[in-house]
Design a protein around this motif. Sequence first.
Motif, PDB file in Angstrom:
ATOM      1  N   SER A  40       0.834  -1.208   0.000  1.00 37.84           N
ATOM      2  CA  SER A  40       0.000   0.000   0.000  1.00 37.84           C
ATOM      3  C   SER A  40       0.869   1.258   0.000  1.00 37.84           C
ATOM      4  O   SER A  40       0.536   2.251  -0.665  1.00 37.84           O
ATOM      5  CB  SER A  40      -0.961   0.000   1.187  1.00 37.84           C
ATOM      6  OG  SER A  40      -0.244   0.087   2.400  1.00 37.84           O
ATOM      7  N   ILE A  41       2.002   1.242   0.712  1.00 40.31           N
ATOM      8  CA  ILE A  41       2.919   2.394   0.699  1.00 40.31           C
ATOM      9  C   ILE A  41       3.513   2.573  -0.704  1.00 40.31           C
ATOM     10  O   ILE A  41       3.613   3.696  -1.211  1.00 40.31           O
ATOM     11  CB  ILE A  41       4.023   2.218   1.761  1.00 40.31           C
ATOM     12  CG1 ILE A  41       3.410   2.366   3.161  1.00 40.31           C
ATOM     13  CG2 ILE A  41       5.139   3.235   1.559  1.00 40.31           C
ATOM     14  CD1 ILE A  41       4.360   2.006   4.283  1.00 40.31           C
ATOM     15  N   GLN A  42       3.878   1.470  -1.350  1.00 42.67           N
ATOM     16  CA  GLN A  42       4.429   1.555  -2.713  1.00 42.67           C
ATOM     17  C   GLN A  42       3.387   2.119  -3.682  1.00 42.67           C
ATOM     18  O   GLN A  42       3.709   2.950  -4.533  1.00 42.67           O
ATOM     19  CB  GLN A  42       4.894   0.181  -3.175  1.00 42.67           C
ATOM     20  CG  GLN A  42       6.154  -0.293  -2.501  1.00 42.67           C
ATOM     21  CD  GLN A  42       6.462  -1.748  -2.828  1.00 42.67           C
ATOM     22  OE1 GLN A  42       5.654  -2.426  -3.442  1.00 42.67           O
ATOM     23  NE2 GLN A  42       7.633  -2.193  -2.395  1.00 42.67           N
ATOM     24  N   CYS A  43       2.135   1.681  -3.566  1.00 46.58           N
ATOM     25  CA  CYS A  43       1.071   2.216  -4.437  1.00 46.58           C
ATOM     26  C   CYS A  43       0.902   3.716  -4.215  1.00 46.58           C
ATOM     27  O   CYS A  43       0.787   4.488  -5.177  1.00 46.58           O
ATOM     28  CB  CYS A  43      -0.245   1.497  -4.167  1.00 46.58           C
ATOM     29  SG  CYS A  43      -0.295  -0.194  -4.760  1.00 46.58           S
ATOM     30  N   TRP A  44       0.885   4.132  -2.946  1.00 50.42           N
ATOM     31  CA  TRP A  44       0.753   5.552  -2.628  1.00 50.42           C
ATOM     32  C   TRP A  44       1.921   6.351  -3.203  1.00 50.42           C
ATOM     33  O   TRP A  44       1.743   7.415  -3.787  1.00 50.42           O
ATOM     34  CB  TRP A  44       0.676   5.723  -1.106  1.00 50.42           C
ATOM     35  CG  TRP A  44       0.725   7.143  -0.670  1.00 50.42           C
ATOM     36  CD1 TRP A  44      -0.290   8.034  -0.665  1.00 50.42           C
ATOM     37  CD2 TRP A  44       1.884   7.837  -0.192  1.00 50.42           C
ATOM     38  NE1 TRP A  44       0.150   9.252  -0.205  1.00 50.42           N
ATOM     39  CE2 TRP A  44       1.488   9.161   0.092  1.00 50.42           C
ATOM     40  CE3 TRP A  44       3.205   7.477   0.037  1.00 50.42           C
ATOM     41  CZ2 TRP A  44       2.363  10.111   0.584  1.00 50.42           C
ATOM     42  CZ3 TRP A  44       4.072   8.435   0.525  1.00 50.42           C
ATOM     43  CH2 TRP A  44       3.662   9.724   0.794  1.00 50.42           C
ATOM     44  N   TRP A  45       3.131   5.829  -3.054  1.00 53.04           N
ATOM     45  CA  TRP A  45       4.316   6.534  -3.550  1.00 53.04           C
ATOM     46  C   TRP A  45       4.308   6.642  -5.075  1.00 53.04           C
ATOM     47  O   TRP A  45       4.668   7.673  -5.632  1.00 53.04           O
ATOM     48  CB  TRP A  45       5.578   5.844  -3.044  1.00 53.04           C
ATOM     49  CG  TRP A  45       6.817   6.574  -3.436  1.00 53.04           C
ATOM     50  CD1 TRP A  45       7.795   6.142  -4.280  1.00 53.04           C
ATOM     51  CD2 TRP A  45       7.212   7.891  -3.032  1.00 53.04           C
ATOM     52  NE1 TRP A  45       8.761   7.094  -4.412  1.00 53.04           N
ATOM     53  CE2 TRP A  45       8.428   8.185  -3.658  1.00 53.04           C
ATOM     54  CE3 TRP A  45       6.648   8.849  -2.207  1.00 53.04           C
ATOM     55  CZ2 TRP A  45       9.094   9.389  -3.482  1.00 53.04           C
ATOM     56  CZ3 TRP A  45       7.319  10.040  -2.036  1.00 53.04           C
ATOM     57  CH2 TRP A  45       8.514  10.297  -2.669  1.00 53.04           C
ATOM     58  N   ARG A  46       3.881   5.566  -5.748  1.00 46.70           N
ATOM     59  CA  ARG A  46       3.774   5.628  -7.213  1.00 46.70           C
ATOM     60  C   ARG A  46       2.762   6.680  -7.641  1.00 46.70           C
ATOM     61  O   ARG A  46       2.971   7.401  -8.631  1.00 46.70           O
ATOM     62  CB  ARG A  46       3.385   4.265  -7.775  1.00 46.70           C
ATOM     63  CG  ARG A  46       4.503   3.264  -7.750  1.00 46.70           C
ATOM     64  CD  ARG A  46       4.112   1.980  -8.489  1.00 46.70           C
ATOM     65  NE  ARG A  46       5.012   0.915  -8.121  1.00 46.70           N
ATOM     66  CZ  ARG A  46       4.686  -0.155  -7.403  1.00 46.70           C
ATOM     67  NH1 ARG A  46       3.445  -0.316  -6.985  1.00 46.70           N
ATOM     68  NH2 ARG A  46       5.571  -1.071  -7.105  1.00 46.70           N
ATOM     69  N   ILE A  48       1.979   9.424  -5.942  1.00 53.35           N
ATOM     70  CA  ILE A  48       2.621  10.723  -5.698  1.00 53.35           C
ATOM     71  C   ILE A  48       3.623  11.031  -6.808  1.00 53.35           C
ATOM     72  O   ILE A  48       3.676  12.158  -7.333  1.00 53.35           O
ATOM     73  CB  ILE A  48       3.315  10.732  -4.319  1.00 53.35           C
ATOM     74  CG1 ILE A  48       2.277  10.602  -3.200  1.00 53.35           C
ATOM     75  CG2 ILE A  48       4.154  11.987  -4.133  1.00 53.35           C
ATOM     76  CD1 ILE A  48       1.287  11.729  -3.141  1.00 53.35           C
ATOM     77  N   LEU A  49       4.423  10.034  -7.198  1.00 55.14           N
ATOM     78  CA  LEU A  49       5.413  10.257  -8.265  1.00 55.14           C
ATOM     79  C   LEU A  49       4.746  10.601  -9.589  1.00 55.14           C
ATOM     80  O   LEU A  49       5.219  11.474 -10.331  1.00 55.14           O
ATOM     81  CB  LEU A  49       6.309   9.027  -8.422  1.00 55.14           C
ATOM     82  CG  LEU A  49       7.380   8.825  -7.359  1.00 55.14           C
ATOM     83  CD1 LEU A  49       8.167   7.546  -7.647  1.00 55.14           C
ATOM     84  CD2 LEU A  49       8.314   9.997  -7.284  1.00 55.14           C
TER      85      LEU A  49
END
Length: 148
Positions: A40-46, A48-49
């Motif tokens: 879920s953190i990786q999805c959120w970061w993607r 944002i990017l």
Amino acid sequence: PPRNQKKFLDEDTAVIKIQAWWRGTLVRRVLLHAALRAWSIQCWWRLILSKLLRKRRRAALESFSREEWAAVTLQSWARMWRVRQRYCQVLNAVRIIQAYWRCRSCASRGLIKGHYRVTANQLQLELEILLGSGPCIVTECIPLPIKD
């Protein structure tokens, strides 16, 4: 080993197996939760990017548009200035010629008379310029180009 002891050992091994299974289940559950949180953190970061990349692209496009508009405006102003300079030169020349001619015609009280005649292949021109000193007659025959 006595029978009671054997039964006790079998129960011990069964308990140890159950505990090992339960601990493994707990560890797998903790690892699964950790993996889900990381995902879920990786999805959120993607996300944002991608938003940052979209903002950068938009800013670059707006900057490019402003630079293009500025260049077109400068070119337009430069062309206008050049045309205006040429127009002012021509206007100044016209004013000088008019002033000279008006002054000369006032001073000499001259007069220009003339007539012309166009024939099939030539232009006959006769001008009579009357100045203070005397008449000047100009007669000219100009051949006309005839297309076949």
